[in-house]
Design an enzyme around this catalytic site. Structure first.
Site, PDB file in Angstrom:
ATOM      1  N   GLU A 185      -0.606 -11.920  -0.995  1.00  0.00           N
ATOM      2  CA  GLU A 185       0.028 -10.614  -1.127  1.00  0.00           C
ATOM      3  C   GLU A 185      -0.091 -10.038  -2.538  1.00  0.00           C
ATOM      4  O   GLU A 185      -0.475  -8.883  -2.702  1.00  0.00           O
ATOM      5  CB  GLU A 185       1.500 -10.687  -0.714  1.00  0.00           C
ATOM      6  N   THR A 186       0.265 -10.818  -3.539  1.00  0.00           N
ATOM      7  CA  THR A 186       0.328 -10.250  -4.893  1.00  0.00           C
ATOM      8  C   THR A 186      -0.178 -11.186  -5.980  1.00  0.00           C
ATOM      9  O   THR A 186       0.056 -10.925  -7.167  1.00  0.00           O
ATOM     10  CB  THR A 186       1.781  -9.865  -5.250  1.00  0.00           C
TER      11      THR A 186
END
Length: 402
Positions: free
Chosen positions: A197-198
């Site tokens: 995701e990040t």
């Protein structure tokens, strides 16, 4: 949840100023015209049988004053037409009527007070880039070749990403174990989510979340209801956090924080670690304990079964027969009776609902048995490539950490 950049990645989810005197004049006129008036994933899939904005019209469309969000219009009685004479300077003329409809819907259907809705929409801006990034490509006369899972997987299993996972695990080992004990979600699975995701929080997105949601609601008619729901949740979230709506930043899909929660998921599953229920909302941008606990709650709500596997590579006696089982959910005993068995790993009860996947690996296609925990990950992002990569990263990370 954030939609990672890949050709086959499906997204549940597809994100100047005026003087102070002029602003006050606009708000005053606004008070005369305004009214007072989030395809969910089904975690308990059945087992399949074996196959046979806002200012009145006289104001010019120029950017609002910096403190406009803090000036709240007074609630007015419900009007027959709550969108009458309103304009939204941050949006094209062609979208003004739709934005007026949005303003009414947010107040009447989602029951948000006008002193939340009107300044938020007035200060919002159409984001063409978010729309372009989230717009599916046009149909092609030539069928596209499926993006092979192993290529997608290897983007997220590079040595530097595995090393960052090891460092994150070592830095937060104590809280990872505490959260795993409380919720039963494996630490390596949570780190697999943060990796994709990040990059463990290193790139969380800089789109204004409300701008993205409104732009997608305007530009993607088939998903208008979804993104309007997320717009309502974004406005509510900002007020419950005590922050200006414009300060909520995230991805082009409107997802926020280290684990990229949509606003509706933030409100529903967000939890402050070790606080009793009802003690405010977590900080999913910077608080690792809050992020881990909230992501675990999401998984439990989507069917996670503590202690069970996610995927197991399968041996298949009859590949032609196995092809019939690539869609749907079946009792594990049904597959076993047909010679489809896990190659290794702990045996599960015969009534466990499972699916059968064929994944493209660097060694050619391979079959995998998918357990309920795999489908819980798909509740986060309904892409098989995504969920299988979370599992693959988790397996590789666990082998490194020991």
């Amino acid at each position: 949840m954030n939609m990672s950049s890949t050709a086959d990645l499906y997204c549940d989810v597809f994100s100047s100023r005026r003087t102070y005197a002029a602003l006050l004049s606009g708000i005053a006129a606004l008070l005369l015209t305004a009214c007072a008036t989030k395809v969910p994933y089904q975690s308990a899939a059945p087992i399949s049988p074996a196959p046979s904005a806002i200012v009145p019209a006289p104001l010019a469309a120029t950017p609002p004053a910096a403190n406009a969000e803090n000036i709240a219009p007074t609630p007015l009685p419900e009007a027959a037409n709550c969108s009458q004479n309103l304009i939204f300077p941050g949006f094209p003329e062609s979208d003004q009527q739709r934005m007026r409809d949005f303003a009414c819907t947010l107040q009447t259907q989602y029951h948000l007070p006008p002193q939340w809705v009107l300044p938020a929409l007035y200060n919002a801006r159409f984001n063409a880039r978010a729309l372009a990034l989230m717009t599916p490509p046009p149909p092609s006369p030539v069928p596209l070749r499926p993006y092979p899972w192993w290529r997608y997987r290897d983007r997220f299993l590079r040595p530097d990403r595995l090393q960052r996972g090891v460092e994150f695990w070592n830095a937060h080992r104590h809280i990872l174990q505490q959260v795993a004990t409380k919720y039963g979600v494996s630490p390596e699975i949570l780190l697999g989510i943060l990796n994709i995701e990040t990059g463990f929080g290193s790139f969380q997105g800089n789109f204004r979340v409300l701008d993205a949601n409104l732009s997608l609601a305007l530009g993607l008619p088939a998903r208008r209801a979804f993104f309007l729901r997320e717009s309502a949740a974004t406005i509510e979230l900002a007020h419950r956090l005590g922050r200006p709506v414009s300060s909520l930043r995230g991805s082009e899909a409107g997802a926020m924080g280290m684990s990229q929660f949509l606003a509706s998921s933030y409100l529903k599953y967000g939890t402050v670690w070790d606080d009793p229920p009802g003690e405010g909302l977590p900080d999913l941008w910077t608080s690792v304990p809050d992020v881990l606990a909230s992501t675990s709650r999401f998984f439990l709500a989507h069917g996670w079964r503590p202690g069970q596997p996610v995927l197991q590579e399968a041996s298949v006696e009859n590949p032609v027969q196995a092809e019939q089982f690539l869609h749907g959910r079946y009792a594990l005993a049904q597959l076993t009776a047909l010679g489809i068995r896990p190659r290794a790993g702990r045996a599960m009860p015969g009534n466990t609902p499972v699916g059968l996947l064929r994944l493209a690996t660097e060694r050619g296609p391979r079959y995998y048995i998918a357990y309920p925990n795999f489908y819980a990950i798909m509740g986060y992002n309904p892409s098989i490539n995504y969920s299988a990569t979370v599992w693959a990263y988790a397996e590789a990370l666990r082998a490194r950490v020991g």
